[in-house]
Design a protein around this motif. Structure first.
Motif, PDB file in Angstrom:
ATOM      1  N   MET A   1       0.853  -1.167   0.000  1.00 18.77           N
ATOM      2  CA  MET A   1       0.000   0.000   0.000  1.00 18.77           C
ATOM      3  C   MET A   1       0.904   1.236   0.000  1.00 18.77           C
ATOM      4  O   MET A   1       1.707   1.428   0.873  1.00 18.77           O
ATOM      5  CB  MET A   1      -0.898  -0.100   1.226  1.00 18.77           C
ATOM      6  CG  MET A   1      -1.524   1.126   1.696  1.00 18.77           C
ATOM      7  SD  MET A   1      -2.518   0.949   3.207  1.00 18.77           S
ATOM      8  CE  MET A   1      -2.308  -0.690   3.751  1.00 18.77           C
ATOM      9  N   SER A   2       0.758   2.054  -1.010  1.00 14.11           N
ATOM     10  CA  SER A   2       1.583   3.253  -1.120  1.00 14.11           C
ATOM     11  C   SER A   2       0.873   4.436  -0.493  1.00 14.11           C
ATOM     12  O   SER A   2      -0.304   4.370  -0.159  1.00 14.11           O
ATOM     13  CB  SER A   2       1.884   3.548  -2.588  1.00 14.11           C
ATOM     14  OG  SER A   2       0.694   3.964  -3.236  1.00 14.11           O
ATOM     15  N   TRP A  42       3.652  10.731  11.052  1.00 14.34           N
ATOM     16  CA  TRP A  42       3.313   9.318  11.028  1.00 14.34           C
ATOM     17  C   TRP A  42       3.480   8.759   9.623  1.00 14.34           C
ATOM     18  O   TRP A  42       4.012   7.654   9.437  1.00 14.34           O
ATOM     19  CB  TRP A  42       1.882   9.093  11.520  1.00 14.34           C
ATOM     20  CG  TRP A  42       1.548   7.639  11.575  1.00 14.34           C
ATOM     21  CD1 TRP A  42       1.724   6.795  12.621  1.00 14.34           C
ATOM     22  CD2 TRP A  42       1.012   6.839  10.511  1.00 14.34           C
ATOM     23  NE1 TRP A  42       1.331   5.523  12.283  1.00 14.34           N
ATOM     24  CE2 TRP A  42       0.895   5.516  10.983  1.00 14.34           C
ATOM     25  CE3 TRP A  42       0.630   7.113   9.207  1.00 14.34           C
ATOM     26  CZ2 TRP A  42       0.403   4.483  10.205  1.00 14.34           C
ATOM     27  CZ3 TRP A  42       0.153   6.077   8.418  1.00 14.34           C
ATOM     28  CH2 TRP A  42       0.039   4.780   8.927  1.00 14.34           C
ATOM     29  N   LEU A  43       3.035   9.512   8.607  1.00 14.07           N
ATOM     30  CA  LEU A  43       3.155   9.062   7.225  1.00 14.07           C
ATOM     31  C   LEU A  43       4.619   8.888   6.820  1.00 14.07           C
ATOM     32  O   LEU A  43       4.974   7.902   6.167  1.00 14.07           O
ATOM     33  CB  LEU A  43       2.460  10.043   6.272  1.00 14.07           C
ATOM     34  CG  LEU A  43       2.516   9.667   4.798  1.00 14.07           C
ATOM     35  CD1 LEU A  43       1.767   8.372   4.545  1.00 14.07           C
ATOM     36  CD2 LEU A  43       1.976  10.790   3.937  1.00 14.07           C
ATOM     37  N   ALA A  44       5.477   9.807   7.223  1.00 16.40           N
ATOM     38  CA  ALA A  44       6.900   9.707   6.891  1.00 16.40           C
ATOM     39  C   ALA A  44       7.515   8.456   7.511  1.00 16.40           C
ATOM     40  O   ALA A  44       8.268   7.724   6.857  1.00 16.40           O
ATOM     41  CB  ALA A  44       7.639  10.954   7.356  1.00 16.40           C
ATOM     42  N   GLU A  45       7.192   8.184   8.772  1.00 17.55           N
ATOM     43  CA  GLU A  45       7.720   6.996   9.436  1.00 17.55           C
ATOM     44  C   GLU A  45       7.155   5.716   8.812  1.00 17.55           C
ATOM     45  O   GLU A  45       7.872   4.730   8.638  1.00 17.55           O
ATOM     46  CB  GLU A  45       7.400   7.037  10.923  1.00 17.55           C
ATOM     47  CG  GLU A  45       8.179   8.092  11.670  1.00 17.55           C
ATOM     48  CD  GLU A  45       7.775   8.201  13.130  1.00 17.55           C
ATOM     49  OE1 GLU A  45       7.108   7.258  13.640  1.00 17.55           O
ATOM     50  OE2 GLU A  45       8.118   9.203  13.752  1.00 17.55           O
ATOM     51  N   TYR A  46       5.887   5.738   8.470  1.00 18.94           N
ATOM     52  CA  TYR A  46       5.235   4.578   7.860  1.00 18.94           C
ATOM     53  C   TYR A  46       5.874   4.256   6.518  1.00 18.94           C
ATOM     54  O   TYR A  46       6.178   3.105   6.220  1.00 18.94           O
ATOM     55  CB  TYR A  46       3.741   4.879   7.709  1.00 18.94           C
ATOM     56  CG  TYR A  46       2.949   3.798   7.032  1.00 18.94           C
ATOM     57  CD1 TYR A  46       2.609   2.636   7.710  1.00 18.94           C
ATOM     58  CD2 TYR A  46       2.533   3.948   5.715  1.00 18.94           C
ATOM     59  CE1 TYR A  46       1.867   1.645   7.095  1.00 18.94           C
ATOM     60  CE2 TYR A  46       1.803   2.959   5.093  1.00 18.94           C
ATOM     61  CZ  TYR A  46       1.469   1.816   5.777  1.00 18.94           C
ATOM     62  OH  TYR A  46       0.747   0.834   5.165  1.00 18.94           O
ATOM     63  N   GLN A  47       6.084   5.286   5.696  1.00 17.28           N
ATOM     64  CA  GLN A  47       6.696   5.080   4.386  1.00 17.28           C
ATOM     65  C   GLN A  47       8.125   4.570   4.525  1.00 17.28           C
ATOM     66  O   GLN A  47       8.554   3.718   3.753  1.00 17.28           O
ATOM     67  CB  GLN A  47       6.669   6.372   3.575  1.00 17.28           C
ATOM     68  CG  GLN A  47       5.288   6.768   3.101  1.00 17.28           C
ATOM     69  CD  GLN A  47       4.707   5.759   2.143  1.00 17.28           C
ATOM     70  OE1 GLN A  47       3.933   4.893   2.529  1.00 17.28           O
ATOM     71  NE2 GLN A  47       5.074   5.846   0.893  1.00 17.28           N
ATOM     72  N   ALA A  48       8.880   5.083   5.494  1.00 15.64           N
ATOM     73  CA  ALA A  48      10.260   4.642   5.686  1.00 15.64           C
ATOM     74  C   ALA A  48      10.308   3.168   6.098  1.00 15.64           C
ATOM     75  O   ALA A  48      11.178   2.415   5.658  1.00 15.64           O
ATOM     76  CB  ALA A  48      10.945   5.510   6.733  1.00 15.64           C
ATOM     77  N   LYS A  50       8.034   0.834   5.379  1.00 18.67           N
ATOM     78  CA  LYS A  50       7.531  -0.033   4.314  1.00 18.67           C
ATOM     79  C   LYS A  50       8.462  -0.111   3.111  1.00 18.67           C
ATOM     80  O   LYS A  50       8.336  -1.020   2.306  1.00 18.67           O
ATOM     81  CB  LYS A  50       6.149   0.440   3.860  1.00 18.67           C
ATOM     82  CG  LYS A  50       5.100   0.201   4.923  1.00 18.67           C
ATOM     83  CD  LYS A  50       3.729   0.134   4.388  1.00 18.67           C
ATOM     84  CE  LYS A  50       3.499  -0.813   3.290  1.00 18.67           C
ATOM     85  NZ  LYS A  50       2.963  -2.112   3.614  1.00 18.67           N
ATOM     86  N   TYR A  51       9.404   0.819   2.987  1.00 16.72           N
ATOM     87  CA  TYR A  51      10.281   0.860   1.821  1.00 16.72           C
ATOM     88  C   TYR A  51      11.233  -0.333   1.848  1.00 16.72           C
ATOM     89  O   TYR A  51      11.963  -0.533   2.810  1.00 16.72           O
ATOM     90  CB  TYR A  51      11.062   2.180   1.802  1.00 16.72           C
ATOM     91  CG  TYR A  51      11.805   2.427   0.517  1.00 16.72           C
ATOM     92  CD1 TYR A  51      11.122   2.677  -0.659  1.00 16.72           C
ATOM     93  CD2 TYR A  51      13.193   2.407   0.491  1.00 16.72           C
ATOM     94  CE1 TYR A  51      11.802   2.907  -1.842  1.00 16.72           C
ATOM     95  CE2 TYR A  51      13.880   2.638  -0.683  1.00 16.72           C
ATOM     96  CZ  TYR A  51      13.175   2.881  -1.849  1.00 16.72           C
ATOM     97  OH  TYR A  51      13.849   3.116  -3.017  1.00 16.72           O
ATOM     98  N   GLN A  52      11.239  -1.137   0.788  1.00 14.81           N
ATOM     99  CA  GLN A  52      12.012  -2.370   0.742  1.00 14.81           C
ATOM    100  C   GLN A  52      13.390  -2.205   0.101  1.00 14.81           C
ATOM    101  O   GLN A  52      14.291  -2.981   0.377  1.00 14.81           O
ATOM    102  CB  GLN A  52      11.227  -3.439  -0.027  1.00 14.81           C
ATOM    103  CG  GLN A  52       9.918  -3.804   0.620  1.00 14.81           C
ATOM    104  CD  GLN A  52      10.106  -4.440   1.986  1.00 14.81           C
ATOM    105  OE1 GLN A  52      11.016  -5.227   2.188  1.00 14.81           O
ATOM    106  NE2 GLN A  52       9.246  -4.087   2.922  1.00 14.81           N
ATOM    107  N   ARG A  56      18.552   5.867  -0.120  1.00 15.96           N
ATOM    108  CA  ARG A  56      19.687   6.733  -0.392  1.00 15.96           C
ATOM    109  C   ARG A  56      19.812   7.842   0.648  1.00 15.96           C
ATOM    110  O   ARG A  56      20.889   8.328   0.904  1.00 15.96           O
ATOM    111  CB  ARG A  56      19.562   7.350  -1.786  1.00 15.96           C
ATOM    112  CG  ARG A  56      19.678   6.300  -2.874  1.00 15.96           C
ATOM    113  CD  ARG A  56      19.642   6.907  -4.232  1.00 15.96           C
ATOM    114  NE  ARG A  56      18.403   7.644  -4.402  1.00 15.96           N
ATOM    115  CZ  ARG A  56      18.225   8.594  -5.319  1.00 15.96           C
ATOM    116  NH1 ARG A  56      19.191   8.931  -6.122  1.00 15.96           N
ATOM    117  NH2 ARG A  56      17.073   9.201  -5.430  1.00 15.96           N
ATOM    118  N   ARG A  57      18.706   8.223   1.236  1.00 18.02           N
ATOM    119  CA  ARG A  57      18.756   9.268   2.263  1.00 18.02           C
ATOM    120  C   ARG A  57      19.323   8.706   3.552  1.00 18.02           C
ATOM    121  O   ARG A  57      19.006   7.595   3.947  1.00 18.02           O
ATOM    122  CB  ARG A  57      17.361   9.819   2.564  1.00 18.02           C
ATOM    123  CG  ARG A  57      16.902  10.858   1.616  1.00 18.02           C
ATOM    124  CD  ARG A  57      15.634  11.476   2.148  1.00 18.02           C
ATOM    125  NE  ARG A  57      15.138  12.456   1.210  1.00 18.02           N
ATOM    126  CZ  ARG A  57      14.007  13.101   1.358  1.00 18.02           C
ATOM    127  NH1 ARG A  57      13.249  12.856   2.401  1.00 18.02           N
ATOM    128  NH2 ARG A  57      13.622  13.981   0.482  1.00 18.02           N
TER     129      ARG A  57
END
Length: 115
Positions: A1-2, A42-48, A50-52, A56-57
């Motif tokens: 889920m993106s 929360w969205l930033a932490e969630y995306q980080a 879930k990223y597989q 690069r950051r």
């Protein structure tokens, strides 16, 4: 889920505004969050999480933020990546509310108090 499939909902709970992220298929994904800033964090932490792929950051905060260097951990949330939302990622920008459910609930509460 993106993050594109997630929608930000503003709601009223016990006479307090709350925000939460929801998906059309699985419902509410995030806990109830007190502010728009908390919802974006929360969205930033969630995306980080879930990223597989290889990230690069080095940091989840936007590197363009140089004006505010917080020395207090309690102020870090206030002066986070949202001061200058110039980043290119979805999580670098302050999100907008997709569905605001508060007007109807405020009207209902007002009608209950009047009657």
């Amino acid at each position: 889920m993106s993050s594109a499939s997630l929608k930000l909902i503003k709601d009223l709970d016990d006479f307090k505004f709350i925000y939460y992220w929801a998906c059309p298929h699985s419902g509410q994904v995030s806990p109830n969050l007190p502010t728009l800033l908390h919802a974006s964090e929360w969205l930033a932490e969630y995306q980080a999480k879930k990223y597989q792929n290889t990230e690069r950051r080095k940091s989840t905060t936007d590197r363009r933020r140089r004006a505010y260097k917080s020395s207090s951990p309690s102020m870090e949330l206030i002066y986070s990546r949202r001061i200058n939302p110039e980043g290119r990622r979805v999580t670098d920008k302050l999100p907008t509310v997709d569905l605001d459910m508060t007007p109807d609930k405020c009207r209902e509460a007002r009608d209950q108090f009047i009657n």
